[in-house]
Write a protein that holds these residues in place. Structure first.
Motif, PDB file in Angstrom:
ATOM      1  N   PRO A  40       0.786  -1.234   0.000  1.00 34.78           N
ATOM      2  CA  PRO A  40       0.000   0.000   0.000  1.00 34.78           C
ATOM      3  C   PRO A  40       0.820   1.288   0.000  1.00 34.78           C
ATOM      4  N   SER A  41       2.085   1.222   0.433  1.00 36.37           N
ATOM      5  CA  SER A  41       2.864   2.448   0.610  1.00 36.37           C
ATOM      6  C   SER A  41       3.299   3.048  -0.721  1.00 36.37           C
ATOM      7  N   GLU A  42       3.379   4.359  -0.752  1.00 40.26           N
ATOM      8  CA  GLU A  42       3.846   5.071  -1.941  1.00 40.26           C
ATOM      9  C   GLU A  42       5.323   5.440  -1.846  1.00 40.26           C
ATOM     10  N   ARG A  43       5.967   5.040  -0.743  1.00 39.06           N
ATOM     11  CA  ARG A  43       7.401   5.329  -0.615  1.00 39.06           C
ATOM     12  C   ARG A  43       8.139   4.099  -0.106  1.00 39.06           C
ATOM     13  N   HIS A  44       9.384   4.004  -0.498  1.00 43.55           N
ATOM     14  CA  HIS A  44      10.247   2.892  -0.102  1.00 43.55           C
ATOM     15  C   HIS A  44      11.401   3.455   0.719  1.00 43.55           C
ATOM     16  N   CYS A  45      11.662   2.831   1.865  1.00 43.49           N
ATOM     17  CA  CYS A  45      12.649   3.376   2.804  1.00 43.49           C
ATOM     18  C   CYS A  45      13.838   2.439   2.985  1.00 43.49           C
ATOM     19  N   TYR A  46      15.014   3.033   2.976  1.00 43.65           N
ATOM     20  CA  TYR A  46      16.239   2.309   3.329  1.00 43.65           C
ATOM     21  C   TYR A  46      16.420   2.470   4.836  1.00 43.65           C
ATOM     22  N   GLN A  47      15.802   1.599   5.589  1.00 48.39           N
ATOM     23  CA  GLN A  47      15.741   1.754   7.035  1.00 48.39           C
ATOM     24  C   GLN A  47      17.092   1.656   7.739  1.00 48.39           C
ATOM     25  N   PRO A  48      18.053   0.855   7.242  1.00 49.38           N
ATOM     26  CA  PRO A  48      19.360   0.837   7.911  1.00 49.38           C
ATOM     27  C   PRO A  48      20.036   2.207   7.953  1.00 49.38           C
ATOM     28  N   GLY A  49      19.603   3.121   7.087  1.00 50.99           N
ATOM     29  CA  GLY A  49      20.208   4.457   7.069  1.00 50.99           C
ATOM     30  C   GLY A  49      19.715   5.381   8.154  1.00 50.99           C
ATOM     31  N   TRP A  50      18.638   5.015   8.859  1.00 54.83           N
ATOM     32  CA  TRP A  50      18.073   5.944   9.833  1.00 54.83           C
ATOM     33  C   TRP A  50      18.956   6.134  11.062  1.00 54.83           C
ATOM     34  N   THR A  51      19.754   5.127  11.402  1.00 50.05           N
ATOM     35  CA  THR A  51      20.752   5.322  12.458  1.00 50.05           C
ATOM     36  C   THR A  51      21.726   6.429  12.069  1.00 50.05           C
ATOM     37  N   MET A  52      22.118   6.445  10.807  1.00 49.31           N
ATOM     38  CA  MET A  52      23.064   7.461  10.331  1.00 49.31           C
ATOM     39  C   MET A  52      22.396   8.828  10.227  1.00 49.31           C
ATOM     40  N   GLY A  54      20.092   9.798  12.350  1.00 49.85           N
ATOM     41  CA  GLY A  54      20.084  10.213  13.751  1.00 49.85           C
ATOM     42  C   GLY A  54      21.449  10.613  14.276  1.00 49.85           C
ATOM     43  N   GLY A  55      22.495  10.202  13.566  1.00 49.61           N
ATOM     44  CA  GLY A  55      23.856  10.570  13.953  1.00 49.61           C
ATOM     45  C   GLY A  55      24.436  11.695  13.127  1.00 49.61           C
ATOM     46  N   GLY A  56      23.617  12.293  12.259  1.00 46.82           N
ATOM     47  CA  GLY A  56      24.077  13.431  11.467  1.00 46.82           C
ATOM     48  C   GLY A  56      24.963  13.071  10.298  1.00 46.82           C
ATOM     49  N   VAL A  57      24.942  11.809   9.877  1.00 51.00           N
ATOM     50  CA  VAL A  57      25.795  11.358   8.772  1.00 51.00           C
ATOM     51  C   VAL A  57      25.042  11.385   7.444  1.00 51.00           C
ATOM     52  N   PHE A  58      23.814  10.878   7.423  1.00 47.50           N
ATOM     53  CA  PHE A  58      22.964  10.902   6.234  1.00 47.50           C
ATOM     54  C   PHE A  58      21.861  11.930   6.419  1.00 47.50           C
ATOM     55  N   SER A  59      21.322  12.412   5.309  1.00 48.39           N
ATOM     56  CA  SER A  59      20.077  13.170   5.355  1.00 48.39           C
ATOM     57  C   SER A  59      18.922  12.183   5.206  1.00 48.39           C
ATOM     58  N   LEU A  60      17.749  12.542   5.704  1.00 51.85           N
ATOM     59  CA  LEU A  60      16.601  11.657   5.589  1.00 51.85           C
ATOM     60  C   LEU A  60      16.256  11.403   4.127  1.00 51.85           C
ATOM     61  N   ALA A  61      16.426  12.418   3.300  1.00 52.65           N
ATOM     62  CA  ALA A  61      16.076  12.286   1.877  1.00 52.65           C
ATOM     63  C   ALA A  61      16.882  11.186   1.191  1.00 52.65           C
ATOM     64  N   GLU A  62      18.096  10.924   1.668  1.00 54.79           N
ATOM     65  CA  GLU A  62      18.927   9.875   1.078  1.00 54.79           C
ATOM     66  C   GLU A  62      18.359   8.481   1.324  1.00 54.79           C
ATOM     67  N   THR A  63      17.461   8.345   2.298  1.00 56.92           N
ATOM     68  CA  THR A  63      16.965   7.033   2.694  1.00 56.92           C
ATOM     69  C   THR A  63      15.566   6.719   2.183  1.00 56.92           C
TER      70      THR A  63
END
Length: 415
Positions: A40-52, A54-63
């Motif tokens: 049902p979702s319209e977006r796909h998430c790279y969930q392993p990136g959310w730790t990064m 939260g640590g200021g390494v990745f932006s949310l948009a990258e995930t």
């Protein structure tokens, strides 16, 4: 009995990492397959990136990407939820009332984060210093809190197992402490790891390295304490003390920052179905990933009741096993591909170094690289580069496209 409105060779429930990778791998093996995905979702998430994040390494948009950008062109996409199984009729009922028939079914909807199991958590999440890297909308708030906090009490909770990426609660803690140390304020912080379990990590080989970082960051280890309630405006968290059987004891803690991890469970349509095991997870043979009572059904990913760690790395190893065995099943051949429980947890102990935990059933170490390249029991810069630079690329451009690098299935004796 209702007649199926549409039929497909393979129906896959879930358009996350497991479902998309599964469809791509099956198509690479057999182009003629008619494959459908229920998502049902319209977006796909790279969930392993959310730790990064939260640590200021990745932006949310990258995930996060639109589901349309990762959904294989060769599949039929049903933008609905799976509502009920009808395994005796080889059918699945969708939330819009559609009934799909199949020759083989793959169940891979992921798990459910049960935020409401912690009283007050849903209402205050993302405010009052309460955050979680398990939610994409609050992972950036984690980094905001870490940057703004110069002194005070920081709590990092971990619920009872099983949860997805069991190391994620302490990853958030280590990255926070590393930042505070670099900013010269760690001495003004009171950091607590509130773990409902009784050990730092379930595989003993990796614990010594983690303990050194616990000592380095002066973290208090509060084992067998389970978060049950949060009062955001009052900045108070309540934990149930699990250390004494037969007694209900509660501990109330004030905080300036709380990184909360909710209890987790299989989605209701799985845990309340005939496909579930006694614990409410999808019942599967631990090696073949085939349902023990309904042989036309396979499963993988976080919904599985197998004893492996629930990680994207586990999915990478499971996909070729299910693909091989599903096709063998269609061809009335023995199932010879075996999954040995591989999972990986890149433990981000500091910015620039990671303990790359790789293990299978029973805690058996299953390293990808020789020890002289990367000693997974120790923090290394190579593991950080893998996590921060290469794994996202491998995920988006390899795994989701059906490329199976370094994930050759094990082989079992056909019975």
């Amino acid at each position: 009995m209702n007649t199926a409105q549409r039929r497909h060779d393979v129906v896959i429930i879930g358009g996350g990492s497991a479902g998309i990778s599964m469809a791509a791998s099956l198509h690479r093996r057999r182009h003629s397959l008619d494959i459908a995905i229920i998502e049902p979702s319209e977006r796909h998430c790279y969930q392993p990136g959310w730790t990064m994040v939260g640590g200021g390494v990745f932006s949310l948009a990258e995930t996060i990407k639109p589901m349309t950008s990762v959904m294989p062109e060769h599949v039929t996409w049903y933008r609905a939820e799976a509502r009920a199984f009808r395994p005796d009729e080889d059918q699945v009922e969708l939330s819009d009332g559609t009934i799909l028939g199949y020759q083989r079914l793959v169940v891979a909807p992921g798990l459910e984060l049960n935020w409401d199991a912690v009283e007050g958590l849903s209402e205050t999440l993302g405010t009052n210093g309460v955050t979680s890297n398990y939610h994409p909308d609050t992972a950036p708030y984690t980094w905001q809190l870490i940057q703004n906090l110069k002194s005070g009490t920081a709590l990092f909770s971990q619920p009872p197992m099983p949860i997805k990426c069991a190391g994620a609660p302490q990853k958030a803690m280590y990255l926070a402490c590393d930042h505070w140390m670099r900013q010269g304020v760690l001495g003004s912080m009171d950091v607590h790891f509130k773990n409902a379990g009784g050990v730092m990590f379930g595989v003993p080989d990796y614990v010594p390295a983690l303990e050194r970082y616990v000592e380095r960051y002066h973290i208090h280890k509060d084992f067998q304490q389970n978060l049950i309630a949060v009062n955001g405006p009052a900045k108070k968290a309540t934990f149930r003390d699990l250390s004494v059987e037969g007694e209900e004891r509660f501990i109330e803690c004030r905080f300036d920052m709380l990184h909360a991890v909710p209890p987790q469970r299989a989605p209701a349509f799985v845990r309340e179905s005939v496909l579930a095991n006694e614990a409410g997870w999808l019942d599967l043979d631990s090696e073949t990933l085939q349902h023990p009572r309904y042989p036309r059904i396979f499963g993988l990913g976080d919904v599985s009741g197998t004893a492996n760690a629930k990680t994207a790395a586990a999915v990478r190893k499971q996909v070729p096993v299910v693909a091989d065995n599903l096709l063998a099943s269609l061809d009335n051949q023995p199932l010879t591909a075996a999954y040995y429980g591989y999972g990986s947890c890149p433990l981000t102990v500091e910015r620039g170094r990671i303990v790359l935990a790789e293990f299978g059933y029973g805690g058996q170490l299953q390293p990808t690289f020789p020890k002289w390249i990367n000693d997974g029991t120790q923090p290394t810069r190579l593991a950080w580069m893998l996590k921060a630079r290469y794994l996202p690329y491998i995920y988006w451009h390899g795994m989701l496209k059906g490329h199976e690098w370094l994930v050759k299935p094990g082989r079992r004796n056909a019975a």
